[in-house]
Every structure is written in C-alpha cells, then in structure tokens.
Design a protein around this motif. Structure first.
Motif, PDB file in Angstrom:
ATOM      1  N   SER A   1      30.163  40.793  76.711  1.00  0.00           N
ATOM      2  CA  SER A   1      30.269  40.183  75.343  1.00  0.00           C
ATOM      3  C   SER A   1      31.026  41.237  74.605  1.00  0.00           C
ATOM      4  N   SER A   2      31.618  40.775  73.665  1.00  0.00           N
ATOM      5  CA  SER A   2      32.195  41.625  72.584  1.00  0.00           C
ATOM      6  C   SER A   2      31.390  41.718  71.349  1.00  0.00           C
ATOM      7  N   ALA A   3      31.669  42.838  70.487  1.00  0.00           N
ATOM      8  CA  ALA A   3      30.850  43.188  69.496  1.00  0.00           C
ATOM      9  C   ALA A   3      31.500  42.266  68.164  1.00  0.00           C
ATOM     10  N   PRO A   4      30.791  41.940  67.455  1.00  0.00           N
ATOM     11  CA  PRO A   4      31.246  41.109  66.187  1.00  0.00           C
ATOM     12  C   PRO A   4      32.574  41.941  65.555  1.00  0.00           C
ATOM     13  N   THR A   5      33.743  41.436  65.332  1.00  0.00           N
ATOM     14  CA  THR A   5      34.794  41.815  64.712  1.00  0.00           C
ATOM     15  C   THR A   5      35.264  40.962  63.524  1.00  0.00           C
ATOM     16  N   GLY A   6      34.629  39.896  63.080  1.00  0.00           N
ATOM     17  CA  GLY A   6      35.034  39.373  61.882  1.00  0.00           C
ATOM     18  C   GLY A   6      33.731  38.305  61.475  1.00  0.00           C
ATOM     19  N   PRO A   7      34.160  37.454  60.638  1.00  0.00           N
ATOM     20  CA  PRO A   7      32.911  36.368  60.242  1.00  0.00           C
ATOM     21  C   PRO A   7      32.491  35.560  61.556  1.00  0.00           C
ATOM     22  N   SER A   8      31.187  35.331  61.526  1.00  0.00           N
ATOM     23  CA  SER A   8      30.679  34.751  62.401  1.00  0.00           C
ATOM     24  C   SER A   8      31.237  33.187  62.310  1.00  0.00           C
ATOM     25  N   SER A   9      31.107  32.558  63.539  1.00  0.00           N
ATOM     26  CA  SER A   9      31.652  30.992  63.543  1.00  0.00           C
ATOM     27  C   SER A   9      30.193  30.359  63.771  1.00  0.00           C
ATOM     28  N   GLN A  10      30.169  29.276  63.031  1.00  0.00           N
ATOM     29  CA  GLN A  10      29.111  28.184  63.441  1.00  0.00           C
ATOM     30  C   GLN A  10      29.919  26.993  63.935  1.00  0.00           C
ATOM     31  N   GLU A  11      31.106  27.051  64.175  1.00  0.00           N
ATOM     32  CA  GLU A  11      31.834  25.844  64.796  1.00  0.00           C
ATOM     33  C   GLU A  11      31.210  25.076  66.088  1.00  0.00           C
ATOM     34  N   ILE A  12      30.368  25.631  66.753  1.00  0.00           N
ATOM     35  CA  ILE A  12      29.704  25.177  67.946  1.00  0.00           C
ATOM     36  C   ILE A  12      28.714  24.139  67.531  1.00  0.00           C
ATOM     37  N   ARG A  13      28.248  23.834  66.503  1.00  0.00           N
ATOM     38  CA  ARG A  13      27.390  23.068  65.937  1.00  0.00           C
ATOM     39  C   ARG A  13      28.288  21.713  65.698  1.00  0.00           C
ATOM     40  N   ALA A  14      29.461  21.557  65.561  1.00  0.00           N
ATOM     41  CA  ALA A  14      30.212  20.454  65.793  1.00  0.00           C
ATOM     42  C   ALA A  14      30.516  19.760  67.351  1.00  0.00           C
ATOM     43  N   ILE A  15      30.096  20.795  68.360  1.00  0.00           N
ATOM     44  CA  ILE A  15      30.346  20.255  69.722  1.00  0.00           C
ATOM     45  C   ILE A  15      29.387  19.014  69.950  1.00  0.00           C
ATOM     46  N   ASP A  16      30.193  18.109  70.688  1.00  0.00           N
ATOM     47  CA  ASP A  16      29.177  17.051  71.272  1.00  0.00           C
ATOM     48  C   ASP A  16      28.940  17.185  72.666  1.00  0.00           C
ATOM     49  N   PHE A  17      27.661  17.906  72.951  1.00  0.00           N
ATOM     50  CA  PHE A  17      27.206  18.142  74.350  1.00  0.00           C
ATOM     51  C   PHE A  17      26.959  16.967  75.137  1.00  0.00           C
ATOM     52  N   ALA A  18      26.771  15.796  74.207  1.00  0.00           N
ATOM     53  CA  ALA A  18      26.401  14.595  75.003  1.00  0.00           C
ATOM     54  C   ALA A  18      27.698  13.779  75.515  1.00  0.00           C
ATOM     55  N   GLY A  19      28.901  14.426  75.183  1.00  0.00           N
ATOM     56  CA  GLY A  19      30.166  13.704  75.826  1.00  0.00           C
ATOM     57  C   GLY A  19      30.899  14.974  76.758  1.00  0.00           C
ATOM     58  N   ARG A  20      30.150  15.958  77.250  1.00  0.00           N
ATOM     59  CA  ARG A  20      30.748  17.205  77.950  1.00  0.00           C
ATOM     60  C   ARG A  20      30.713  17.083  79.343  1.00  0.00           C
ATOM     61  N   GLU A  21      31.546  17.801  80.093  1.00  0.00           N
ATOM     62  CA  GLU A  21      31.279  18.006  81.403  1.00  0.00           C
ATOM     63  C   GLU A  21      30.397  19.191  81.603  1.00  0.00           C
ATOM     64  N   TRP A  22      29.495  19.126  82.637  1.00  0.00           N
ATOM     65  CA  TRP A  22      28.060  19.998  82.537  1.00  0.00           C
ATOM     66  C   TRP A  22      28.240  20.507  84.213  1.00  0.00           C
ATOM     67  N   PHE A  23      27.815  21.673  84.386  1.00  0.00           N
ATOM     68  CA  PHE A  23      27.534  22.214  85.685  1.00  0.00           C
ATOM     69  C   PHE A  23      25.894  21.978  86.012  1.00  0.00           C
ATOM     70  N   ASP A  24      25.583  21.208  86.895  1.00  0.00           N
ATOM     71  CA  ASP A  24      24.166  20.985  87.007  1.00  0.00           C
ATOM     72  C   ASP A  24      23.627  22.029  88.289  1.00  0.00           C
ATOM     73  N   ALA A  25      22.915  22.954  88.217  1.00  0.00           N
ATOM     74  CA  ALA A  25      22.515  24.156  89.054  1.00  0.00           C
ATOM     75  C   ALA A  25      21.602  23.602  90.166  1.00  0.00           C
ATOM     76  N   VAL A  26      20.781  22.498  89.654  1.00  0.00           N
ATOM     77  CA  VAL A  26      19.770  21.742  90.642  1.00  0.00           C
ATOM     78  C   VAL A  26      20.619  21.156  91.678  1.00  0.00           C
ATOM     79  N   THR A  27      21.697  20.211  91.412  1.00  0.00           N
ATOM     80  CA  THR A  27      22.305  19.563  92.407  1.00  0.00           C
ATOM     81  C   THR A  27      23.494  20.390  93.024  1.00  0.00           C
ATOM     82  N   ASN A  28      23.892  21.330  92.242  1.00  0.00           N
ATOM     83  CA  ASN A  28      24.995  22.276  92.371  1.00  0.00           C
ATOM     84  C   ASN A  28      26.358  21.513  92.376  1.00  0.00           C
ATOM     85  N   SER A  29      26.399  20.746  91.290  1.00  0.00           N
ATOM     86  CA  SER A  29      27.659  19.830  91.050  1.00  0.00           C
ATOM     87  C   SER A  29      27.986  19.887  89.632  1.00  0.00           C
TER      88      SER A  29
END
Length: 294
Positions: free
Chosen positions: A55-83
């Motif tokens: 991980s890199s140290a902070p170099t500028g203003p913090s980002s809040q953009e991840i709050r706009a991500i729709d995780f309900a429509g993303r591709e996930w890796f599931d460690a339980v089924t390894n898929s």
C-alpha cells in the motif's frame, strides 16, 4: 451494528482450511490462555499471488469515489467455491453438478466504508453469501480503491458457517474494519456455531488482509478448541499472517517456549500455531519443517 443469520454447514473448501472437528480433552486453561489470540475465520489460501503490492502512503486528497461503485453488479471471486461469479441486482445462480443443488450467491447487506490500507482513499468491506449442495457460508471481502476503480482482495477478512463460527458484525473504524463474532470452544458442537466471542480489526498491509488489533496477526482463528498439541521448537520460528512466505510477518523470527498446534494433521507446508513466550500468546502460520517433531 448489523447481524448476520447463522449459516448452515459447508464442506471443506478447495483452499484447504477446516476447523470443524471438536478436540476432546482440551483443558480450560488452554482456552483462557489462547482467547487473546483469537482472530477471524476464512479459508486457507493457496500459494498463488492474489493481492496487489504494498500500500502507498497518502499523496493527495482522499477519494470517496468507491461509494459510487455498484457492488451488486460486479464480478466477484468467491473463496468458498474457489470461483468467480457475476452478480446482477446483488444475486447470482449457477447450476450445480449432477445430483447437486444449484449454487446461489447474494450480497450480505450494504457495504461498509473505511480506509483499510492507509493510503487516504476510502475502501469498502462487502459480504457475500453462498448456498448450494452442502455449502452455506458468508464471507466478507475488502475492496480497495486503486487506480480509479475498486479491486477485490481474494482472501476474506471474515468467514462463517454453522460449523465454522459466526459473524455478528462488520463495521468501519478509523484504521480498517472491526469484526465481531464467535468461534468454537472445547464444549461446543457443530449446531451451536461457536460460543467463544472474538473481536478484532482487519486492515490491509503490503496488499494482504491482516488483523491489526488487538495485535498484528493472521485473520485465521487460533482456536483453543482446535490447537491441542504442544511442541517444543528446536530452533527459531518465523510466523506469517498467511500460509504464504510472501505475506507480512507477525514479528521477527524468534525462539519460543512452546507451540500449540494441530499436529495430528500437520501434513502440508504450513500449519497454524499459537506461540508461547512467557505470558505472551502469538498467533501465526509457521512452515511445518520448523515445527515438525524429530
């Protein structure tokens, strides 16, 4: 504080960890001594790299953009089924093998947001539940904000099923994500889900999810109900946060007074141990060649 329903049991995953047996005859003193080392409950990883670099140290203003991500429509890796699985509207389904139920996935509640890797940008922790066949499990993963997008770390910060502990809450804190739940004690059975309370803070160090509180260590549970074999190490032992030599170390190599392990199944390259040093109890993954008898 959110509460997750206890999941029904699941089989041993392809990535290896199963702490489903109950160890008879574990003394109550071991339970009380080892409670401070308890951590979370994910599956053991394989040796493939799946996290990004330091991980890199902070170099500028913090980002809040991840709050706009729709995780309900993303591709996930599931460690339980390894898929990998593509969610749509927070759900997915895949036909099972012949004679087996279909697998069904769904998000386990809304995302939690905190800076997990200390780079100044907001990251997310999101839960994914899976059911199918004899599998029923809930896992929580960190998604890091990196180069303008959310990237999932493949190793969970918490995992639960009926026979493998319970997750009661995952919440944001200033340094990462707090996890509260239960693991097995010596007198528990599978149906109970666990009776020993655990609480820790998970974060990301050098690209790996680790426990940072109450001390640096692995996410995986050092459960006194499972680690019952005492060994006296004959040399210094280096403890890692994951069963992978590239993962962060818990502390420099040291000679410990004793180790508590699950020696009866010490057949792989790595095994989970509680290292004893005076009154101190340190949880970590050790290479089996360093702790094997004889």
């Amino acid at each position: 504080m959110s509460t997750l329903e206890p999941a029904a049991g699941r089989p041993r995953s392809a990535q290896g960890r199963s702490f489903v047996r109950q160890r008879a005859g574990v003394a109550a003193a071991i339970l009380m001594a080892a409670i401070p080392t308890l951590t979370g409950c994910p599956a053991q990883s394989d040796d493939r790299p799946s996290e990004r670099g330091p991980s890199s140290a902070p170099t500028g203003p913090s980002s809040q953009e991840i709050r706009a991500i729709d995780f309900a429509g993303r591709e996930w890796f599931d460690a339980v089924t390894n898929s990998t699985v593509q969610l749509r509207d927070g759900k997915a389904e895949r036909r099972g093998d012949e004679g087996m139920d279909a697998y069904r996935w769904k998000m386990a509640g809304p995302p939690r947001y905190a800076d997990a890797d200390g780079d100044g940008d907001t990251d997310a922790a999101v839960g994914l539940a899976v059911e199918g066949g004899q599998t029923s499990s809930v896992s929580w993963y960190i998604w890091l904000w990196h180069e303008g997008d959310a990237q999932q770390l493949r190793r969970p910060i918490a995992e639960a099923s009926r026979c493998d502990g319970l997750i009661e809450a995952v919440d944001p804190v200033p340094t990462g994500f707090s996890v509260e739940g239960f693991v097995w004690g010596p007198e528990d059975d599978c149906a109970g889900g666990g009776s020993v309370p655990i609480a820790y803070v998970a974060a990301v160090r050098q690209g790996w999810p680790v426990r940072i509180s109450p001390r640096l260590g692995p996410i995986t549970t050092c459960s006194p109900g499972e680690l019952a074999e005492h060994l006296v190490p004959t040399s210094e032992v280096l403890l890692h946060t994951w069963p992978d030599g590239r993962s962060p170390v818990v502390e420099p190599a040291a000679r410990y007074d004793a180790l508590i392990t699950d020696y009866s199944e010490l057949t792989g390259r790595w095994t989970l141990v509680v290292a004893l040093r005076g009154e101190d109890r340190i949880c970590g993954w050790a290479e089996s060649t360093l702790i094997r008898r004889g």
